[in-house]
Write an enzyme that holds these catalytic residues in place. Sequence first.
Site, mmCIF file in Angstrom:
data_model
loop_
_atom_site.group_PDB
_atom_site.id
_atom_site.type_symbol
_atom_site.label_atom_id
_atom_site.label_comp_id
_atom_site.label_asym_id
_atom_site.label_seq_id
_atom_site.Cartn_x
_atom_site.Cartn_y
_atom_site.Cartn_z
ATOM 1 N N THR A 55 -5.445 7.053 -5.730
ATOM 2 C CA THR A 55 -5.536 7.231 -4.275
ATOM 3 C C THR A 55 -4.594 8.345 -3.819
ATOM 4 O O THR A 55 -4.968 9.178 -2.984
ATOM 5 C CB THR A 55 -5.196 5.908 -3.562
ATOM 6 N N GLU B 21 0.830 -1.214 0.000
ATOM 7 C CA GLU B 21 0.000 0.000 0.000
ATOM 8 C C GLU B 21 0.858 1.255 0.000
ATOM 9 O O GLU B 21 0.533 2.256 -0.635
ATOM 10 C CB GLU B 21 -0.922 0.025 1.228
HETATM 11 N N1 HSE Z 1 -8.435 4.893 3.310
HETATM 12 C C1 HSE Z 1 -7.851 5.014 2.003
HETATM 13 C C2 HSE Z 1 -8.248 6.354 1.428
HETATM 14 C C3 HSE Z 1 -8.371 3.918 1.135
HETATM 15 O O1 HSE Z 1 -9.430 6.692 1.501
HETATM 16 O O2 HSE Z 1 -7.390 7.074 0.918
HETATM 17 C C4 HSE Z 1 -7.784 3.923 -0.239
HETATM 18 O O3 HSE Z 1 -8.310 2.825 -0.962
#
Ligand code: HSE
Length: 307
Positions: free
Chosen positions: A180, A128
């Site tokens: 993201t 991630e």
């Molecule tokens: N919690 C993360 C965001 C998830 O919202 O940026 C990304 O998939």
Amino acid sequence: MKKVKLQAPATVANLVCGFDILGMAIHEPYDEMEIRLLETPEIIIRHLDDFGLPEEPSKNVAGVVLLKIQEHLHLKNGFEAIINKKIKPGSGLGSSAASAAGAAVGANALLGNIFSREELVYFAMFGEELASGVKHADNIAPCIFGGITLVKSSHPVDIIPLNAPDLFVTAVHPQVEVKTSDARQILKKNILLKDAIEQWGNIAGLVAGIQKNDVGLIGRSLNDVIVEPIRSILIPKFNEIKEKSLKLGALGGGISGSGPSIFMLSEKEETSQKIEEMMKSVYDEIVIESFVYVSKINPTGIKIIEN
Ligand code: HSE
């Protein structure tokens, strides 16, 4: 040669109000992965899909996880990962988490299940970090644990598995890409105390609703006053889809992860199917291709299909 085949499912992170701490696994779509233990120390990544993702291990989400495990154990063996992604990168459905968690779970199975699920989350978070710049565990945890999970803390890893209510999830993925990393960059670094208080109330209400199987409480807690107002502008027709879903009987919903996917929770399958049709027609009208998935909450997460 030892090998393991698995399916790593999509996940919906945040669950509206729980930015970076709540997430749930769904059944569809899922990635297929085959991981092999090699006698030689190299890490080999091969993608069977057409997403053009890098195959150099240090630049590949699954690759960095396998490198980390190899380094941690001072392994003389390497791994080969053959990945067929069905979860499109940049969909908001936990595509990078599926690759990262799949690599960790697959390697662990090949090594005789030496790691705990928290340790697998720890390793998968390196994937991630590569994908979004941040080690968030809200997609990885439900992918590995299944159901709905609360990331009490990611450093150190402390995951609380919650109940998985018997609800239907409708998730629409309009074919526009939201990275993201970009969706994180536009967020405000500071928030008002009054907004924080409202958000705490919603998160606590949602967790209580999930644990008590109180669908009314779940529905009225699915409210985000911090992230959704900013990110929703990146998603075409977000407000219209949300309003129409609630009118059709959805308990609530919002952006899936960092978007552009939108998810809704419903008590009845019939409602989730009506929402599916509506979502499709809203995007058809503006000529944006979309995929809609209707699924129950996936209680088991990653499934090993061949060992
Ligand atoms: N919690 C993360 C965001 C998830 O919202 O940026 C990304 O998939």
